[in-house]
Design a protein around this motif. Structure first.
Motif, short mmCIF file in Angstrom:
data_model
loop_
_atom_site.label_atom_id
_atom_site.label_comp_id
_atom_site.label_asym_id
_atom_site.label_seq_id
_atom_site.Cartn_x
_atom_site.Cartn_y
_atom_site.Cartn_z
N SER A 53 97.29 43.91 -24.26
CA SER A 53 97.52 43.95 -25.70
C SER A 53 96.67 45.02 -26.38
O SER A 53 97.15 45.75 -27.26
N ILE A 54 95.41 45.13 -25.98
CA ILE A 54 94.53 46.14 -26.56
C ILE A 54 95.01 47.54 -26.18
O ILE A 54 95.03 48.45 -27.02
N CYS A 55 95.40 47.71 -24.93
CA CYS A 55 95.91 49.01 -24.48
C CYS A 55 97.17 49.40 -25.26
O CYS A 55 97.32 50.56 -25.66
N ASP A 56 98.06 48.44 -25.47
CA ASP A 56 99.26 48.71 -26.27
C ASP A 56 98.88 49.12 -27.69
O ASP A 56 99.45 50.06 -28.24
N ALA A 57 97.92 48.42 -28.27
CA ALA A 57 97.49 48.73 -29.64
C ALA A 57 96.88 50.13 -29.72
O ALA A 57 97.01 50.81 -30.74
N LEU A 58 96.25 50.56 -28.63
CA LEU A 58 95.64 51.90 -28.60
C LEU A 58 96.60 52.95 -28.05
O LEU A 58 96.23 54.12 -27.93
N ASP A 59 97.83 52.52 -27.71
CA ASP A 59 98.84 53.41 -27.14
C ASP A 59 98.33 54.08 -25.86
O ASP A 59 98.46 55.29 -25.68
#
Length: 124
Positions: A53-59
């Motif tokens: 989820s964090i990686c997705d938020a940071l693209d």
């Protein structure tokens, strides 16, 4: 260095390089601001779902983040090993310690400034 420290450092570096706030990323990742802060500081372990989820938020690709973490851990491990060699070498005779050491450390180097130990050349 612990995995959670290296992961938190990598995530914080990614977030700050994007000029994003904890609040912005925590909202996008659907995680509390406090928990994200704890993950970034290496105080909490991130689950694989939270990390995704964090990686997705940071693209970012999770594989890229984990690759960076792996490289950082490897570098940190090499630095720690080098420090341990220096500490071990300091106990050799003539280097401030005692003990009867018969082996020669081929990694030990002594560097003198240019000209040190040389007699001054006379100018005719």
């Amino acid at each position: 260095m612990l995995l959670r420290d290296a992961l938190g450092e990598t995530l914080r570096d990614a977030r700050t390089s994007q000029n994003r706030t904890l609040r912005d990323v925590s909202t996008a990742a659907n995680v509390s601001l406090g928990y994200l802060s704890e993950v970034e500081r290496g105080r909490k372990e991130a689950s694989s779902e939270l990390l995704a989820s964090i990686c997705d938020a940071l693209d970012l690709q999770m594989s890229d983040v984990l690759d960076t973490v792996s490289r950082n851990l490897r570098t940190d491990s090499r630095i720690a090993a080098a420090k341990n060699r220096v500490i071990a070498n300091s106990s050799k005779p003539g280097l401030g310690g005692g003990g009867d050491h018969r082996s020669v450390d081929t990694n030990l180097r002594i560097v003198l400034p240019y000209g040190a130990g040389r007699a001054e050349a006379s100018v005719a």
